[in-house]
Design an enzyme around this catalytic site. Sequence first.
Site, PDB file in Angstrom:
ATOM      1  CG  HIS A   1      -1.824   1.166   1.307  1.00 22.12           C
ATOM      2  ND1 HIS A   1      -3.106   1.144   0.800  1.00 22.12           N
ATOM      3  CD2 HIS A   1      -1.651   2.414   1.828  1.00 22.12           C
ATOM      4  CE1 HIS A   1      -3.672   2.320   0.996  1.00 22.12           C
ATOM      5  NE2 HIS A   1      -2.816   3.099   1.620  1.00 22.12           N
ATOM      6  CD  GLU A   2       1.894   3.730   3.632  1.00 21.50           C
ATOM      7  OE1 GLU A   2       2.335   4.800   3.160  1.00 21.50           O
ATOM      8  OE2 GLU A   2       0.769   3.644   4.159  1.00 21.50           O
TER       9      GLU A   2
ATOM     10  CG  HIS B   1       0.305   6.156  -0.702  1.00 23.73           C
ATOM     11  ND1 HIS B   1      -0.812   6.569  -1.393  1.00 23.73           N
ATOM     12  CD2 HIS B   1      -0.168   5.561   0.439  1.00 23.73           C
ATOM     13  CE1 HIS B   1      -1.893   6.258  -0.716  1.00 23.73           C
ATOM     14  NE2 HIS B   1      -1.535   5.628   0.392  1.00 23.73           N
TER      15      HIS B   1
END
Length: 354
Positions: A17-18, A21
């Site tokens: 997920h990170e 980003h």
Amino acid sequence: MFIVIAIIAFGILVGIHEFGHFIAAKSLGVKVNEFSIGMGPALWKKQKGETLYALRCLPIGGYCAMEGEDEETGDPRAFTGQPAWKRIIILCAGSFMNLLLGFVLVLIIFYQGWGFNTTIVDHVDPESDLYGYIQAGDEIYSIDGHRTYFAGNVSLYLSRNASQVYDVVVVRDGERVKFDDLRIEPYERVDENGNVSRVYGYALTVTEATFFNTIKYAFYDMIDFVRLVWLGLSDLVTGVFGLEEMAGVVGIVDMINEIGSTTAEQESFGLALIDVGNVVAFIAVNLAVMNMLPIPALDGGRVLFVLLNSVIHLFTRKRIPARYEGYVHAAGMVLLLGLMVVLMYNDIMRLITR
């Protein structure tokens, strides 16, 4: 073994997920100050260029710290100084990576199978309320407006309607046929061993797991996961389920351990990994959907502020100051952490009293 697998899985889910980003921010020219996997004290860290990379001791989180994420710093590469479309892409990239990971896991699992349960009718028992309406070869397209992709969808939406009066749409000879206000009640059936079960009296066909069918049904499964998350949220809001029935990180790890251990004992370790992989895929989709809810501190809440600021700027040429937005997200984070503590307490109490 499966507790360790569950903890590693959580680390991967947060990390991917990170990373979404991170890679979106880097690709769009936004300055990233730190990319970290895990929380707490750093086990390893390295400065490379403008970004500090870190691996921290607690595998329960992570972050991609961008310049000017919650305040205006004057840096031309700060997050808050970017056009709205860039910020939205960066904010959505984390959930997109979770969805992608879920799809890849489902695809790998489905490649191990030999067929898929379709919604095409094989036969209908004369005792069934469906007899005389639905016939062999019909594809059950939707129930009460809910699209059906798998056999499991049909039984799910039949069981969720307490009135047992349904609107059913089937595809027959390429055309949709709708049956309104169709009463369908289950009845008891006794098998050759004397076991009694309640059934609706229909059977559906199985299709071969070809290359294209595998991809198609993996995509359907992702849609199904998203719908299950929304159904769960709907049941929570309407009071079907209470807060005490929700599970936090501890409860999910325990569930994965129980599923994996049971399947390993009864079947094999390989099948246990498949079952655990399916749960992890669902959690990945769950994280993607939950993160996009318009709640402060979540990615969806940040997207909401980007859109709100765009509308305000369109009419007034002003924007909500970044520090005020930061206060809102900080308050949201405190509430979310409080919810996590409550869920963890419930999880631990369930383990103690079990």
